[in-house]
Design a protein around this motif. Structure first.
Motif, PDB file in Angstrom:
ATOM      1  N   LEU A 145      67.486 -26.796 -57.352  1.00  0.00           N
ATOM      2  CA  LEU A 145      67.717 -26.095 -56.081  1.00  0.00           C
ATOM      3  C   LEU A 145      66.394 -25.690 -55.417  1.00  0.00           C
ATOM      4  CD1 LEU A 145      70.857 -23.894 -56.799  1.00  0.00           C
ATOM      5  CD2 LEU A 145      70.673 -25.850 -55.289  1.00  0.00           C
ATOM      6  N   VAL A 146      65.404 -25.329 -56.233  1.00  0.00           N
ATOM      7  CA  VAL A 146      64.078 -25.020 -55.663  1.00  0.00           C
ATOM      8  C   VAL A 146      63.557 -26.239 -54.904  1.00  0.00           C
ATOM      9  CG1 VAL A 146      61.670 -24.472 -56.203  1.00  0.00           C
ATOM     10  CG2 VAL A 146      63.506 -23.312 -57.428  1.00  0.00           C
ATOM     11  N   PHE A 147      63.683 -27.397 -55.555  1.00  0.00           N
ATOM     12  CA  PHE A 147      63.226 -28.644 -54.917  1.00  0.00           C
ATOM     13  C   PHE A 147      63.977 -28.881 -53.599  1.00  0.00           C
ATOM     14  CE2 PHE A 147      61.426 -29.813 -59.019  1.00  0.00           C
ATOM     15  CZ  PHE A 147      60.313 -30.551 -58.646  1.00  0.00           C
ATOM     16  N   LEU A 148      65.294 -28.684 -53.692  1.00  0.00           N
ATOM     17  CA  LEU A 148      66.127 -28.955 -52.517  1.00  0.00           C
ATOM     18  C   LEU A 148      65.769 -28.046 -51.343  1.00  0.00           C
ATOM     19  CD1 LEU A 148      68.689 -30.539 -51.525  1.00  0.00           C
ATOM     20  CD2 LEU A 148      69.945 -28.460 -52.024  1.00  0.00           C
ATOM     21  N   TYR A 149      65.692 -26.732 -51.610  1.00  0.00           N
ATOM     22  CA  TYR A 149      65.415 -25.798 -50.520  1.00  0.00           C
ATOM     23  C   TYR A 149      64.031 -26.051 -49.908  1.00  0.00           C
ATOM     24  CZ  TYR A 149      69.461 -23.268 -52.359  1.00  0.00           C
ATOM     25  OH  TYR A 149      70.720 -22.940 -52.784  1.00  0.00           O
ATOM     26  N   ARG A 150      63.098 -26.409 -50.790  1.00  0.00           N
ATOM     27  CA  ARG A 150      61.764 -26.663 -50.260  1.00  0.00           C
ATOM     28  C   ARG A 150      61.758 -27.910 -49.367  1.00  0.00           C
ATOM     29  NH1 ARG A 150      57.092 -24.296 -50.854  1.00  0.00           N
ATOM     30  NH2 ARG A 150      55.282 -25.564 -50.292  1.00  0.00           N
ATOM     31  N   SER A 151      62.601 -28.896 -49.759  1.00  0.00           N
ATOM     32  CA  SER A 151      62.627 -30.138 -48.964  1.00  0.00           C
ATOM     33  C   SER A 151      63.155 -29.882 -47.547  1.00  0.00           C
ATOM     34  CB  SER A 151      63.469 -31.197 -49.662  1.00  0.00           C
ATOM     35  OG  SER A 151      64.838 -30.881 -49.498  1.00  0.00           O
ATOM     36  N   TRP A 152      63.982 -28.843 -47.374  1.00  0.00           N
ATOM     37  CA  TRP A 152      64.471 -28.533 -46.032  1.00  0.00           C
ATOM     38  C   TRP A 152      63.327 -28.166 -45.097  1.00  0.00           C
ATOM     39  CZ3 TRP A 152      69.177 -24.814 -47.272  1.00  0.00           C
ATOM     40  CH2 TRP A 152      70.175 -25.572 -47.894  1.00  0.00           C
ATOM     41  N   GLY A 153      62.386 -27.441 -45.636  1.00  0.00           N
ATOM     42  CA  GLY A 153      61.223 -27.042 -44.828  1.00  0.00           C
ATOM     43  C   GLY A 153      60.236 -28.182 -44.657  1.00  0.00           C
ATOM     44  N   GLU A 154      60.519 -29.312 -45.336  1.00  0.00           N
ATOM     45  CA  GLU A 154      59.650 -30.504 -45.304  1.00  0.00           C
ATOM     46  C   GLU A 154      58.208 -30.181 -45.644  1.00  0.00           C
ATOM     47  OE1 GLU A 154      60.362 -32.246 -41.488  1.00  0.00           O
ATOM     48  OE2 GLU A 154      62.385 -32.861 -42.060  1.00  0.00           O
ATOM     49  N   GLU A 197      66.203 -16.492 -63.591  1.00  0.00           N
ATOM     50  CA  GLU A 197      65.955 -15.487 -62.552  1.00  0.00           C
ATOM     51  C   GLU A 197      64.666 -15.782 -61.782  1.00  0.00           C
ATOM     52  OE1 GLU A 197      66.250 -12.022 -65.031  1.00  0.00           O
ATOM     53  OE2 GLU A 197      68.328 -12.641 -65.371  1.00  0.00           O
ATOM     54  N   ILE A 198      63.644 -16.184 -62.531  1.00  0.00           N
ATOM     55  CA  ILE A 198      62.370 -16.516 -61.849  1.00  0.00           C
ATOM     56  C   ILE A 198      62.623 -17.623 -60.820  1.00  0.00           C
ATOM     57  CG2 ILE A 198      60.047 -17.510 -62.181  1.00  0.00           C
ATOM     58  CD1 ILE A 198      60.063 -16.139 -64.967  1.00  0.00           C
ATOM     59  N   LEU A 199      63.380 -18.645 -61.277  1.00  0.00           N
ATOM     60  CA  LEU A 199      63.635 -19.776 -60.374  1.00  0.00           C
ATOM     61  C   LEU A 199      64.528 -19.361 -59.202  1.00  0.00           C
ATOM     62  CD1 LEU A 199      64.036 -22.598 -63.021  1.00  0.00           C
ATOM     63  CD2 LEU A 199      62.163 -22.305 -61.412  1.00  0.00           C
ATOM     64  N   VAL A 200      65.447 -18.449 -59.459  1.00  0.00           N
ATOM     65  CA  VAL A 200      66.325 -17.991 -58.357  1.00  0.00           C
ATOM     66  C   VAL A 200      65.497 -17.209 -57.324  1.00  0.00           C
ATOM     67  CG1 VAL A 200      68.278 -16.493 -57.768  1.00  0.00           C
ATOM     68  CG2 VAL A 200      68.437 -18.012 -59.729  1.00  0.00           C
ATOM     69  N   VAL A 201      64.515 -16.402 -57.827  1.00  0.00           N
ATOM     70  CA  VAL A 201      63.634 -15.682 -56.884  1.00  0.00           C
ATOM     71  C   VAL A 201      62.878 -16.696 -56.021  1.00  0.00           C
ATOM     72  CG1 VAL A 201      61.572 -14.222 -56.725  1.00  0.00           C
ATOM     73  CG2 VAL A 201      63.398 -13.634 -58.309  1.00  0.00           C
ATOM     74  N   TRP A 202      62.416 -17.758 -56.675  1.00  0.00           N
ATOM     75  CA  TRP A 202      61.699 -18.816 -55.946  1.00  0.00           C
ATOM     76  C   TRP A 202      62.635 -19.453 -54.889  1.00  0.00           C
ATOM     77  CZ3 TRP A 202      58.203 -23.014 -58.715  1.00  0.00           C
ATOM     78  CH2 TRP A 202      57.393 -23.652 -57.712  1.00  0.00           C
ATOM     79  N   GLN A 203      63.866 -19.698 -55.333  1.00  0.00           N
ATOM     80  CA  GLN A 203      64.858 -20.277 -54.384  1.00  0.00           C
ATOM     81  C   GLN A 203      64.997 -19.381 -53.158  1.00  0.00           C
ATOM     82  OE1 GLN A 203      68.654 -20.688 -56.311  1.00  0.00           O
ATOM     83  NE2 GLN A 203      67.796 -21.945 -57.953  1.00  0.00           N
ATOM     84  N   LEU A 204      65.111 -18.062 -53.433  1.00  0.00           N
ATOM     85  CA  LEU A 204      65.274 -17.111 -52.321  1.00  0.00           C
ATOM     86  C   LEU A 204      64.093 -17.165 -51.360  1.00  0.00           C
ATOM     87  CD1 LEU A 204      66.795 -13.879 -53.885  1.00  0.00           C
ATOM     88  CD2 LEU A 204      67.634 -15.123 -51.906  1.00  0.00           C
ATOM     89  N   TRP A 205      62.937 -17.240 -51.959  1.00  0.00           N
ATOM     90  CA  TRP A 205      61.709 -17.286 -51.153  1.00  0.00           C
ATOM     91  C   TRP A 205      61.726 -18.497 -50.205  1.00  0.00           C
ATOM     92  CZ3 TRP A 205      56.539 -19.745 -52.361  1.00  0.00           C
ATOM     93  CH2 TRP A 205      55.535 -19.267 -51.508  1.00  0.00           C
ATOM     94  N   MET A 225      68.016 -26.310 -65.354  1.00  0.00           N
ATOM     95  CA  MET A 225      67.635 -27.500 -64.615  1.00  0.00           C
ATOM     96  C   MET A 225      68.189 -27.455 -63.185  1.00  0.00           C
ATOM     97  SD  MET A 225      65.599 -29.208 -66.262  1.00  0.00           S
ATOM     98  CE  MET A 225      65.355 -30.667 -65.341  1.00  0.00           C
ATOM     99  N   SER A 226      69.441 -26.953 -63.074  1.00  0.00           N
ATOM    100  CA  SER A 226      70.045 -26.905 -61.734  1.00  0.00           C
ATOM    101  C   SER A 226      69.290 -25.921 -60.855  1.00  0.00           C
ATOM    102  CB  SER A 226      71.529 -26.558 -61.807  1.00  0.00           C
ATOM    103  OG  SER A 226      71.684 -25.178 -61.981  1.00  0.00           O
ATOM    104  N   SER A 227      68.781 -24.812 -61.470  1.00  0.00           N
ATOM    105  CA  SER A 227      68.003 -23.833 -60.690  1.00  0.00           C
ATOM    106  C   SER A 227      66.732 -24.476 -60.173  1.00  0.00           C
ATOM    107  CB  SER A 227      67.640 -22.626 -61.539  1.00  0.00           C
ATOM    108  OG  SER A 227      68.811 -22.014 -61.974  1.00  0.00           O
ATOM    109  N   LEU A 228      66.120 -25.294 -61.022  1.00  0.00           N
ATOM    110  CA  LEU A 228      64.885 -25.987 -60.623  1.00  0.00           C
ATOM    111  C   LEU A 228      65.179 -26.997 -59.495  1.00  0.00           C
ATOM    112  CD1 LEU A 228      61.980 -25.821 -61.651  1.00  0.00           C
ATOM    113  CD2 LEU A 228      62.421 -27.862 -63.003  1.00  0.00           C
TER     114      LEU A 228
END
Ligand code: ADP
Length: 409
Positions: free
Chosen positions: A6-15, A59-67, A1-4
């Motif tokens: 973080l995906v939300f969070l990082y994406r929100s930075w790019g608005e 790992e899939i979600l971490v790759v997404w986070q990296l992206w 859940m925390s990985s997910l």
């Protein structure tokens, strides 16, 4: 859940909102995990596979986070984000090795905290440590953001203060300029008035001079008969009075208040001025139409109002002389209105051009080549001092009409 999260969070930075495929993935990943997990859960001896399923999902979600992080980093290149990227890569590497160990290792020794061998334990702690460090870096990221914001506010406040100071300085400069202009204007007005005094005085003085020369000549020749002598002296007296009137009325401009105000009949004032201008009007073939109520009494300094009437009549006469009008006519009307006396002087000349009307009563504004632009300004100045008013309107049938209102005594 925390990985997910973080995906939300990082994406929100790019608005940026999630597009359709990404939204689908957001639903499919947990759903897929749930679908795969359930049969494994009810099947015995699948603990390792279940753990592997969770780590692979992670790992899939971490790759997404990296992206998402790399996309954001490319825009601003904040140093702290490069650290987050670095830590996320570390998490990913730790996770991949762990999955590999789980799937290829020999059961409990690489899955349970207390039975793991050193390698598995190392991987576990690398993953945990990099995860925790990521959250610390995130804290630093927000702290830095807050600092930047505060700096920006401080800078904005500073520049607002500087701008305020500049505006104040500019306003002061403007006031100084206006003051300077007013001073220059006053000097110009005074200069112009002096020129006007000289000009106006020159006329009666010049005429007096001629008369004196004539008188002298007659006396020298002993050819002066009493009739001619009286005529010349009358003329001299008249010129003298004219000069005195000019001096008095011009002096009155600089002394505020109704100096020497007396009750006078308007009709008397008009008659007096007409006496002065009649010869000139006759010369120019101008007819006078007079409609003046006899009982209009005003309290004024008569020489000043005489000056006003004289100016208006002179202007009218000049306008008529310069126009092609054959039946030249000046109408003088004075009547009583509610609480005031209305005096109008109109002519059937060319009238005032439309674009000149707005500056008609301004000092030094003239359309005449030899004009000073003082007459109407002076009229307004005098009339206003008696709480009266003067305005211009086009005369019916063409020509100019000046209307004066003076308070009734
Ligand atoms: P000046 O006579 O020296 O020009 P004034 O202030 O008396 O100064 O008049 C300003 C201008 O107003 C004149 O130059 C003229 O253009 C206009 N004006 C004044 N009276 C009349 C009039 N009766 N008919 C047409 N124009 C006039």
């Amino acid at each position: 859940m925390s990985s997910l999260a973080l995906v939300f969070l990082y994406r929100s930075w790019g608005e940026k909102p999630f597009n359709k495929i990404q939204t689908l993935l957001l639903w499919l990943i947990p759903l897929g995990v749930a679908i795969l997990y359930e049969p494994l859960r009810v099947t015995p001896d699948t603990f390792l596979q279940r753990v592997a399923l969770i780590t692979i999902t992670q790992e899939i979600l971490v790759v997404w986070q990296l992206w998402e992080l790399i996309k954001f980093y490319k825009k601003d290149r904040p140093s702290i984000v490069s650290w987050i990227i670095f830590l996320t890569i570390f998490t990913l590497i730790g996770n991949v090795f762990r999955t590999y160990r789980i799937l290829t290792g020999d059961g409990p020794t690489n899955i349970f905290l207390y039975t793991e061998d050193a390698f598995a334990l190392g991987l576990r702690w690398i993953t945990y440590a990099s995860n925790i460090m990521t959250f610390v870096a995130l804290g630093m990221f927000y702290f830095q953001k807050q600092l930047t914001k505060e700096n920006q506010i401080a800078n904005a406040l500073k520049s607002t203060k500087e701008e305020n100071e500049k505006i104040t300085e500019l306003l002061k400069e403007k006031e100084r300029l206006i003051y300077g202009l007013m001073k220059a204007n006053k000097t110009a007005a005074t200069g112009a008035l002096s020129a006007s005094i000289a000009h106006e005085l020159n006329q009666p003085l010049g005429a007096s001079n001629l008369n004196i020369q004539f008188l002298k000549m007659k006396l020298e020749r002993g050819a002066l008969n009493p009739g001619v002598g009286k005529e010349i002296l009358d003329s001299l007296e008249e010129d003298n009075k004219r000069a005195a009137t000019i001096v008095r009325s011009l002096r009155s401009i600089f002394t505020e208040g109704e100096s020497n105000a007396q009750e006078v009949r308007l009709s008397d004032l008009i008659a007096k001025v007409l006496d002065i201008v009649k010869p000139e009007l006759k010369n120019k073939n101008i007819q006078i139409q007079l409609r003046v109520d006899d009982d209009l009494v005003i309290r004024v300094n008569s020489s000043e109002i005489e000056q006003v009437i004289l100016n208006l009549l002179n202007n009218a006469a000049q306008a008529l002389a310069n126009s092609g009008t054959l039946q030249r006519r000046i109408a003088i009307e004075a009547l009583k209105t509610d609480n005031s006396v209305q005096l109008s002087i109109s002519d059937n000349g060319a009238g005032v051009p439309e674009d000149f009307k707005s500056q008609l009563f301004e000092l030094l504004s003239t359309t005449k080549q030899t004009g000073m632009g003082l007459g109407l300004w002076l009229c307004k100045h005098i009339v206003t001092r008696y709480s009266g008013s003067i305005h211009y309107e086009d005369a019916v049938g063409g020509g100019a009409k000046f209307v004066i209102e003076l308070p009734l005594n």
